[in-house]
Design a protein around this motif. Sequence first.
Motif, PDB file in Angstrom:
ATOM      1  N   GLY A 276      18.164   8.617  20.808  1.00 40.69           N
ATOM      2  CA  GLY A 276      17.149   8.827  21.822  1.00 40.69           C
ATOM      3  C   GLY A 276      17.002   7.749  22.880  1.00 40.69           C
ATOM      4  O   GLY A 276      16.118   7.836  23.737  1.00 40.69           O
ATOM      5  N   LEU A 277      17.862   6.753  22.861  1.00 38.72           N
ATOM      6  CA  LEU A 277      17.812   5.743  23.922  1.00 38.72           C
ATOM      7  C   LEU A 277      18.054   6.424  25.257  1.00 38.72           C
ATOM      8  O   LEU A 277      19.031   7.169  25.408  1.00 38.72           O
ATOM      9  CB  LEU A 277      18.888   4.672  23.697  1.00 38.72           C
ATOM     10  N   PRO A 278      17.186   6.195  26.247  1.00 38.29           N
ATOM     11  CA  PRO A 278      17.408   6.821  27.563  1.00 38.29           C
ATOM     12  C   PRO A 278      18.688   6.285  28.215  1.00 38.29           C
ATOM     13  O   PRO A 278      18.870   5.071  28.332  1.00 38.29           O
ATOM     14  CB  PRO A 278      16.180   6.408  28.381  1.00 38.29           C
ATOM     15  N   ALA A 279      19.560   7.196  28.632  1.00 38.01           N
ATOM     16  CA  ALA A 279      20.839   6.799  29.235  1.00 38.01           C
ATOM     17  C   ALA A 279      20.646   6.042  30.543  1.00 38.01           C
ATOM     18  O   ALA A 279      21.503   5.272  30.955  1.00 38.01           O
ATOM     19  CB  ALA A 279      21.712   8.025  29.467  1.00 38.01           C
ATOM     20  N   ASN A 280      19.505   6.251  31.199  1.00 39.90           N
ATOM     21  CA  ASN A 280      19.251   5.600  32.485  1.00 39.90           C
ATOM     22  C   ASN A 280      18.241   4.458  32.381  1.00 39.90           C
ATOM     23  O   ASN A 280      17.589   4.109  33.373  1.00 39.90           O
ATOM     24  CB  ASN A 280      18.798   6.635  33.516  1.00 39.90           C
ATOM     25  N   LEU A 281      18.128   3.871  31.205  1.00 42.27           N
ATOM     26  CA  LEU A 281      17.249   2.722  31.003  1.00 42.27           C
ATOM     27  C   LEU A 281      17.610   1.627  32.003  1.00 42.27           C
ATOM     28  O   LEU A 281      18.791   1.367  32.260  1.00 42.27           O
ATOM     29  CB  LEU A 281      17.414   2.199  29.570  1.00 42.27           C
ATOM     30  N   ARG A 282      16.605   1.003  32.584  1.00 48.68           N
ATOM     31  CA  ARG A 282      16.829  -0.040  33.593  1.00 48.68           C
ATOM     32  C   ARG A 282      16.181  -1.347  33.152  1.00 48.68           C
ATOM     33  O   ARG A 282      15.132  -1.346  32.526  1.00 48.68           O
ATOM     34  CB  ARG A 282      16.219   0.395  34.924  1.00 48.68           C
ATOM     35  N   ASN A 283      16.801  -2.460  33.527  1.00 47.90           N
ATOM     36  CA  ASN A 283      16.236  -3.775  33.202  1.00 47.90           C
ATOM     37  C   ASN A 283      15.346  -4.273  34.344  1.00 47.90           C
ATOM     38  O   ASN A 283      15.090  -3.553  35.309  1.00 47.90           O
ATOM     39  CB  ASN A 283      17.343  -4.782  32.847  1.00 47.90           C
ATOM     40  N   HIS A 284      14.923  -5.515  34.237  1.00 42.81           N
ATOM     41  CA  HIS A 284      13.993  -6.095  35.212  1.00 42.81           C
ATOM     42  C   HIS A 284      14.592  -6.235  36.615  1.00 42.81           C
ATOM     43  O   HIS A 284      13.874  -6.445  37.575  1.00 42.81           O
ATOM     44  CB  HIS A 284      13.484  -7.447  34.703  1.00 42.81           C
ATOM     45  N   LYS A 285      15.917  -6.112  36.741  1.00 41.26           N
ATOM     46  CA  LYS A 285      16.572  -6.162  38.052  1.00 41.26           C
ATOM     47  C   LYS A 285      16.923  -4.765  38.550  1.00 41.26           C
ATOM     48  O   LYS A 285      17.568  -4.628  39.585  1.00 41.26           O
ATOM     49  CB  LYS A 285      17.855  -6.988  37.969  1.00 41.26           C
ATOM     50  N   GLY A 286      16.517  -3.754  37.783  1.00 44.76           N
ATOM     51  CA  GLY A 286      16.828  -2.385  38.153  1.00 44.76           C
ATOM     52  C   GLY A 286      18.225  -1.946  37.749  1.00 44.76           C
ATOM     53  O   GLY A 286      18.643  -0.837  38.072  1.00 44.76           O
TER      54      GLY A 286
END
Length: 174
Positions: free
Chosen positions: A41-51
């Motif tokens: 279930g990890l979102p494939a489009n997960l983004r970090n603090h830099k986008g």
Amino acid sequence: MSNQRSPMSMNDDEAAAFAEEVFDRSRQGDADMLVRLLEKGLPANLRNHKGDTLLMLASYHGHVDAVKVLLQHGADPQIANDNGQLPMAGAAFKGDLAMVQLLVEQGVAIDSASADGRTALMMAAMFNRTAIVEYLLSKGADVQRLDAKGITALGAAQAMGATDTSAQLQALAG
């Protein structure tokens, strides 16, 4: 009584540490771990603090298998980071022909542009990446396309002093 385990809860610090570990796995190209996480279930489009998405990090660091996994699980190659950069332009900037080829083979548009209007062809031209320029042109990249400042790939190459790609692109105009 159910056989399913209850989801584990995390505090904010634990969640942040977990997320950072996930981004590190993407940077390191750990395709097997990414498959397991995405299937849970990890979102494939997960983004970090830099986008940066997981796909941006995997592609920028040259991890073909991780990129394949992410794309197969729905990662969007058109999501730009906070600097407006796309995975395709990042691969062109790095000079990673295999990654550019993979992204194109996986359906990424040849002329997809970053926020500043720059395409992978422009990035490859600017940084004298002749093999990538040749490949992108063979796949139909638009040599006349303009970025947000009205500059073509040739103009970008000339402005950066990229003599090989300047000559390559001038030959097309001639």
